[in-house]
Design an enzyme around this catalytic site. Sequence first.
Site, PDB file in Angstrom:
ATOM      1  CB  CYS A  36      -1.047   1.211   8.323  1.00 17.60           C
ATOM      2  SG  CYS A  36       0.133   0.313   7.954  1.00 17.60           S
TER       3      CYS A  36
ATOM      4  CD  GLU B 119      -2.833  -1.103   2.511  1.00 20.60           C
ATOM      5  OE1 GLU B 119      -2.596  -0.137   3.413  1.00 20.60           O
ATOM      6  OE2 GLU B 119      -3.491  -1.857   2.785  1.00 20.60           O
TER       7      GLU B 119
END
Length: 356
Positions: free
Chosen positions: A345, A100
């Site tokens: 996250c 990511e």
Amino acid sequence: MNISLLEGKKVVLLGQNVAKLEKLAQEYGEPAFRGRQIHEWLYQKGVRKLEEISVLPKLWRTTLSDQGVCTGRLEEVKRLVANDGTIKLLLETSDRESIEAVGIPTNSRLTTCVSSQVGCSMGCRFCATGKGGFQRSLEVHEIVDQVLSIREAFDRRPSHIVFMGMGEPLLNIESVLESISCLNNDLGIGQRRITVSTVGVVNTLPQLAELALAKLGRVQFTLALSLHAPNQHLREMLVPSAKVYPIQDLLSDCRHYLDITGRRISFEYILLATVNDKVEHAEELADLISGFQSHVNLIAYNPIDEEDYQRPSLARINRFMTVLQSRGVAVSLRASRGLDQDAACGQLRHQHTRLD
């Protein structure tokens, strides 16, 4: 013929500086300026494929491709855009792992949150990244690509970089420092605009300071320590690695890092409702970090699936901040961005992995 290729090593162009690219060109019998052209097209134009560098001789491009030389760019497999303009990218590596990168825009800046590993082995209780397990550390080009991909998504250069995405940066020190060098020297992003966040890994803070001085010449990036608790007992509950790295030993290493680098340390503290956000916790935190040249960055928790932790009310957050301020602690609250698009996250990768 390229010596590196003769040794059977993979040659990835992204992450290499001008001098290395000039040497690569010369090893193929091309003039050094061809290396400078590759550098320009990689870092300024953001080219994705080798064959797109049209200024290079077609025959040489074909030779490079046939011998496995590649730009090293990652593939975007999913993009989420939040109402506040935050963009989260799910990128796929050459071995089909997912990582990511997040772009967080404001009027004057564009902060890019980058990952340093595929997954994470630290197992922090409140973090989505560890739920998907740990696979491997990222290579330099895979870190740098995240910044280029965010630049493409926003059509503007990121102004700030934070190593606060997936993974523990200090378990990948070499690649993190080399990527900082690349971001600084090849993309023109100042070290002072780069932050490296760590939950704390035994024996790595002195190593980080010494390696950074050796590789970068001087240390100007910010070190952010993810503390999350003001005492050993509570930290062990939230951060399992604290069991082998007592909080006092961690802070001692922080002082050693400060002595070597002269750089202020930022303490990250995620606020979990009724768990670590009480007045007594704020008082303990102020006592714990007294004497440090530091700053506390409070983070209101982003809820994730599979955990019961909750985000504190604004009143509880403000009360915690007020206690710290009354004790003379420099403190700020990180603005929560991308809440409507799972910007915490590891959430996007975790969901993508479960679907697969």
